[in-house]
Design a protein around this motif. Structure first.
Motif, PDB file in Angstrom:
ATOM      1  N   VAL A  53       0.566  -1.271   0.345  1.00 42.51           N
ATOM      2  CA  VAL A  53       0.143   0.139  -0.260  1.00 42.51           C
ATOM      3  C   VAL A  53       0.950   0.952   0.166  1.00 42.51           C
ATOM      4  O   VAL A  53       2.355   1.390   0.429  1.00 42.51           O
ATOM      5  CB  VAL A  53      -0.395   0.204   1.290  1.00 42.51           C
ATOM      6  CG1 VAL A  53      -1.710  -1.194   1.115  1.00 42.51           C
ATOM      7  CG2 VAL A  53       0.472  -0.095   2.656  1.00 42.51           C
ATOM      8  N   SER A  54       0.524   2.001  -0.301  1.00 48.70           N
ATOM      9  CA  SER A  54       0.771   3.535  -0.390  1.00 48.70           C
ATOM     10  C   SER A  54       1.346   3.971   0.696  1.00 48.70           C
ATOM     11  O   SER A  54      -0.090   4.273   2.061  1.00 48.70           O
ATOM     12  CB  SER A  54       0.158   4.364  -1.816  1.00 48.70           C
ATOM     13  OG  SER A  54       1.081   5.953  -0.916  1.00 48.70           O
ATOM     14  N   SER A  55       2.265   4.524   1.494  1.00 48.59           N
ATOM     15  CA  SER A  55       2.592   5.708   2.396  1.00 48.59           C
ATOM     16  C   SER A  55       1.303   7.421   2.600  1.00 48.59           C
ATOM     17  O   SER A  55       1.115   7.488   3.819  1.00 48.59           O
ATOM     18  CB  SER A  55       3.689   5.720   3.301  1.00 48.59           C
ATOM     19  OG  SER A  55       4.277   7.057   2.372  1.00 48.59           O
ATOM     20  N   VAL A  56       1.005   7.556   1.479  1.00 53.90           N
ATOM     21  CA  VAL A  56       0.702   8.685   1.106  1.00 53.90           C
ATOM     22  C   VAL A  56      -0.860   8.499   2.467  1.00 53.90           C
ATOM     23  O   VAL A  56      -1.446   7.871   1.796  1.00 53.90           O
ATOM     24  CB  VAL A  56       0.357   8.662  -0.074  1.00 53.90           C
ATOM     25  CG1 VAL A  56      -0.354  10.304  -0.046  1.00 53.90           C
ATOM     26  CG2 VAL A  56       1.351   9.173  -1.104  1.00 53.90           C
ATOM     27  N   GLU A  64       1.820   6.531  10.744  1.00 51.94           N
ATOM     28  CA  GLU A  64       3.299   5.215  10.878  1.00 51.94           C
ATOM     29  C   GLU A  64       3.112   4.045  11.463  1.00 51.94           C
ATOM     30  O   GLU A  64       2.700   2.585  10.753  1.00 51.94           O
ATOM     31  CB  GLU A  64       4.056   5.420  12.059  1.00 51.94           C
ATOM     32  CG  GLU A  64       5.063   4.397  11.723  1.00 51.94           C
ATOM     33  CD  GLU A  64       6.789   4.800  12.304  1.00 51.94           C
ATOM     34  OE1 GLU A  64       7.288   4.237  12.470  1.00 51.94           O
ATOM     35  OE2 GLU A  64       7.202   6.684  12.386  1.00 51.94           O
ATOM     36  N   ASP A  65       1.520   3.790  12.426  1.00 53.40           N
ATOM     37  CA  ASP A  65       0.582   2.960  12.740  1.00 53.40           C
ATOM     38  C   ASP A  65       0.325   1.902  12.000  1.00 53.40           C
ATOM     39  O   ASP A  65       0.485   0.607  12.027  1.00 53.40           O
ATOM     40  CB  ASP A  65       0.325   2.894  14.478  1.00 53.40           C
ATOM     41  CG  ASP A  65      -0.871   3.823  14.230  1.00 53.40           C
ATOM     42  OD1 ASP A  65      -0.645   4.742  13.365  1.00 53.40           O
ATOM     43  OD2 ASP A  65      -1.877   3.752  15.458  1.00 53.40           O
ATOM     44  N   GLU A  66      -0.908   2.878  11.414  1.00 57.84           N
ATOM     45  CA  GLU A  66      -1.808   2.462  10.259  1.00 57.84           C
ATOM     46  C   GLU A  66      -0.816   1.523   9.713  1.00 57.84           C
ATOM     47  O   GLU A  66      -0.959   0.669   8.850  1.00 57.84           O
ATOM     48  CB  GLU A  66      -2.718   3.257   9.628  1.00 57.84           C
ATOM     49  CG  GLU A  66      -3.533   2.456   8.961  1.00 57.84           C
ATOM     50  CD  GLU A  66      -4.400   3.765   8.684  1.00 57.84           C
ATOM     51  OE1 GLU A  66      -4.791   3.630   7.535  1.00 57.84           O
ATOM     52  OE2 GLU A  66      -3.534   5.238   8.282  1.00 57.84           O
ATOM     53  N   TYR A  67      -0.029   2.370   8.649  1.00 57.55           N
ATOM     54  CA  TYR A  67       1.384   2.284   7.503  1.00 57.55           C
ATOM     55  C   TYR A  67       1.787   0.666   7.769  1.00 57.55           C
ATOM     56  O   TYR A  67       2.088  -0.213   7.399  1.00 57.55           O
ATOM     57  CB  TYR A  67       2.431   3.027   7.013  1.00 57.55           C
ATOM     58  CG  TYR A  67       3.155   2.653   5.845  1.00 57.55           C
ATOM     59  CD1 TYR A  67       2.018   2.346   4.983  1.00 57.55           C
ATOM     60  CD2 TYR A  67       4.140   2.580   5.312  1.00 57.55           C
ATOM     61  CE1 TYR A  67       2.862   2.045   3.636  1.00 57.55           C
ATOM     62  CE2 TYR A  67       5.330   2.366   5.016  1.00 57.55           C
ATOM     63  CZ  TYR A  67       4.319   1.526   3.627  1.00 57.55           C
ATOM     64  OH  TYR A  67       5.419   1.078   2.427  1.00 57.55           O
ATOM     65  N   ARG A  68       2.618   0.771   9.029  1.00 59.62           N
ATOM     66  CA  ARG A  68       3.579  -0.232   9.420  1.00 59.62           C
ATOM     67  C   ARG A  68       1.879  -1.626   9.811  1.00 59.62           C
ATOM     68  O   ARG A  68       2.756  -2.214   9.932  1.00 59.62           O
ATOM     69  CB  ARG A  68       3.602  -0.404  11.255  1.00 59.62           C
ATOM     70  CG  ARG A  68       4.564  -1.328  11.644  1.00 59.62           C
ATOM     71  CD  ARG A  68       5.418  -0.768  13.159  1.00 59.62           C
ATOM     72  NE  ARG A  68       6.569  -2.023  13.743  1.00 59.62           N
ATOM     73  CZ  ARG A  68       7.365  -1.808  13.025  1.00 59.62           C
ATOM     74  NH1 ARG A  68       8.087  -1.121  12.759  1.00 59.62           N
ATOM     75  NH2 ARG A  68       8.065  -2.559  13.865  1.00 59.62           N
ATOM     76  N   ASP A 119      15.256   2.228   4.178  1.00 55.84           N
ATOM     77  CA  ASP A 119      15.985   2.270   5.607  1.00 55.84           C
ATOM     78  C   ASP A 119      16.653   1.134   6.384  1.00 55.84           C
ATOM     79  O   ASP A 119      15.355   1.080   7.174  1.00 55.84           O
ATOM     80  CB  ASP A 119      15.466   3.761   6.595  1.00 55.84           C
ATOM     81  CG  ASP A 119      16.197   3.388   7.697  1.00 55.84           C
ATOM     82  OD1 ASP A 119      17.622   3.510   7.799  1.00 55.84           O
ATOM     83  OD2 ASP A 119      15.839   4.317   7.788  1.00 55.84           O
ATOM     84  N   SER A 120      18.141   0.227   5.921  1.00 57.28           N
ATOM     85  CA  SER A 120      17.611  -1.122   6.827  1.00 57.28           C
ATOM     86  C   SER A 120      18.066  -0.480   8.173  1.00 57.28           C
ATOM     87  O   SER A 120      18.293  -1.530   9.411  1.00 57.28           O
ATOM     88  CB  SER A 120      18.759  -1.807   5.988  1.00 57.28           C
ATOM     89  OG  SER A 120      18.932  -1.950   4.861  1.00 57.28           O
ATOM     90  N   THR A 121      18.381   0.724   8.707  1.00 54.47           N
ATOM     91  CA  THR A 121      18.289   1.374   9.918  1.00 54.47           C
ATOM     92  C   THR A 121      17.403   1.170  10.711  1.00 54.47           C
ATOM     93  O   THR A 121      17.166   0.959  12.161  1.00 54.47           O
ATOM     94  CB  THR A 121      19.267   2.575  10.117  1.00 54.47           C
ATOM     95  OG1 THR A 121      18.855   3.255   9.834  1.00 54.47           O
ATOM     96  CG2 THR A 121      20.803   2.328   8.992  1.00 54.47           C
ATOM     97  N   GLU A 122      15.952   1.605  10.079  1.00 56.53           N
ATOM     98  CA  GLU A 122      15.002   1.698  11.241  1.00 56.53           C
ATOM     99  C   GLU A 122      14.386   2.494  11.486  1.00 56.53           C
ATOM    100  O   GLU A 122      13.862   3.069  12.222  1.00 56.53           O
ATOM    101  CB  GLU A 122      14.630   0.220  11.935  1.00 56.53           C
ATOM    102  CG  GLU A 122      15.108  -0.605  10.840  1.00 56.53           C
ATOM    103  CD  GLU A 122      14.419  -1.922  11.798  1.00 56.53           C
ATOM    104  OE1 GLU A 122      13.392  -1.965  13.057  1.00 56.53           O
ATOM    105  OE2 GLU A 122      14.998  -3.531  11.614  1.00 56.53           O
ATOM    106  N   GLN A 123      16.297   3.917  11.498  1.00 58.40           N
ATOM    107  CA  GLN A 123      16.532   4.829  12.342  1.00 58.40           C
ATOM    108  C   GLN A 123      15.996   6.104  11.897  1.00 58.40           C
ATOM    109  O   GLN A 123      15.810   7.154  12.430  1.00 58.40           O
ATOM    110  CB  GLN A 123      17.674   5.076  12.738  1.00 58.40           C
ATOM    111  CG  GLN A 123      18.052   3.699  14.172  1.00 58.40           C
ATOM    112  CD  GLN A 123      16.555   3.638  15.552  1.00 58.40           C
ATOM    113  OE1 GLN A 123      16.219   4.263  15.460  1.00 58.40           O
ATOM    114  NE2 GLN A 123      16.057   2.506  15.171  1.00 58.40           N
ATOM    115  N   VAL A 155       9.951   1.430   8.413  1.00 63.71           N
ATOM    116  CA  VAL A 155       8.860   1.048   7.627  1.00 63.71           C
ATOM    117  C   VAL A 155       8.979  -0.308   7.096  1.00 63.71           C
ATOM    118  O   VAL A 155       8.824  -1.778   7.410  1.00 63.71           O
ATOM    119  CB  VAL A 155       7.455   0.694   8.125  1.00 63.71           C
ATOM    120  CG1 VAL A 155       6.662  -0.073   7.773  1.00 63.71           C
ATOM    121  CG2 VAL A 155       6.764   2.258   8.607  1.00 63.71           C
ATOM    122  N   LYS A 156       9.479   0.166   5.647  1.00 64.03           N
ATOM    123  CA  LYS A 156      10.186  -1.276   4.586  1.00 64.03           C
ATOM    124  C   LYS A 156      11.381  -1.747   5.157  1.00 64.03           C
ATOM    125  O   LYS A 156      11.444  -2.940   5.077  1.00 64.03           O
ATOM    126  CB  LYS A 156      10.380  -0.429   3.521  1.00 64.03           C
ATOM    127  CG  LYS A 156       8.885  -0.014   2.698  1.00 64.03           C
ATOM    128  CD  LYS A 156       8.369  -1.226   1.917  1.00 64.03           C
ATOM    129  CE  LYS A 156       7.519  -1.041   0.749  1.00 64.03           C
ATOM    130  NZ  LYS A 156       6.896  -2.159   0.538  1.00 64.03           N
TER     131      LYS A 156
END
Length: 220
Positions: free
Chosen positions: A76-79, A83-87, A119-123, A131-132
């Motif tokens: 899904v698009s994050s637009v 964040e909690d919903e997208y996650r 972002d592999s660091t998640e930070q 999230v990805k």
């Protein structure tokens, strides 16, 4: 090597492109589509399960064994999302499906469509990229035979398919310019699909494939 693949998200642009290429490649023997809505695809290789709730696969688990590949193209698009919903719709959903498939098919290669800039660091500051990145990291910890994370950028659509995102029709003219000036950001949807298939049949030396890796693997 004969491939029996599960594809999610085949009613979207990327999933349809991956399915299209699977139907062209002789090493792909069978394809199971898991969709919320019918794909409308009829082909001797293809079977389809219509299933609305990807958070509860218990009613279809008996149909998910015996596959050695999953091409996970659902997203899904994050637009406009918090964040909690997208996650929930990205990390939680993907991991639920993946954990089920890893349990049922330990010899499976799992391919996940992520995106350039993940972002592999998640930070990092970008919500979708964090999230990805978390989703990628969790998938690579699961007991699959192998898990590959695909990070496409701009993709030239495969001609003739019906689910091409509308904006691609207006910016497609950018593709040859972008490919020439910035090859690290531009590929075709066909190259992504071929790379996913070849990750199962021949493998790749990296678990995370950026655009250049996708193009490289597609040529092998």
């Amino acid at each position: 090597m004969k491939i029996k693949a599960i594809i999610t998200g085949a009613t979207g642009m990327v999933g349809e492109g991956v399915l299209h290429e699977c139907l062209q490649q002789p090493e792909v023997e069978a394809v199971l589509l898991i969709n919320r809505n019918p794909s409308g695809v009829s082909h001797p290789k293809v079977s389809e399960i219509i299933h609305k709730d990807f958070f509860d696969l218990s009613s279809i688990e008996s149909q998910l064994s015996g596959y050695n590949a999953c091409f996970f193209c659902l997203g899904v698009s994050s637009v406009g999302m918090k964040e909690d919903e997208y996650r929930h719709l990205t990390y939680d959903l993907t991991l639920h499906v993946a954990e089920t498939l890893a349990r049922l098919n330990p010899d499976m290669t799992f391919g996940y469509i992520s995106g350039a800039g993940t972002d592999s660091t998640e930070q990092g500051r970008s919500m979708w990229a964090r999230v990805k990145g978390a989703t990628e990291n969790a998938l690579m910890r699961l007991p699959f035979k192998k898990a590959y994370m695909f990070r496409p950028g701009f993709m030239k659509p495969t001609p003739g398919l019906k689910n091409t995102l509308v904006y691609y029709k207006y910016i497609n003219w950018l593709y040859p310019i972008g490919r020439a000036l910035y090859p690290a950001g531009f590929s075709t949807l066909q190259e992504l699909a071929l790379a996913m298939i070849k990750s199962v049949s021949v493998g790749y030396e990296k678990s995370i494939l950026e655009v250049k890796d996708i193009v490289d693997l597609a040529k092998r």
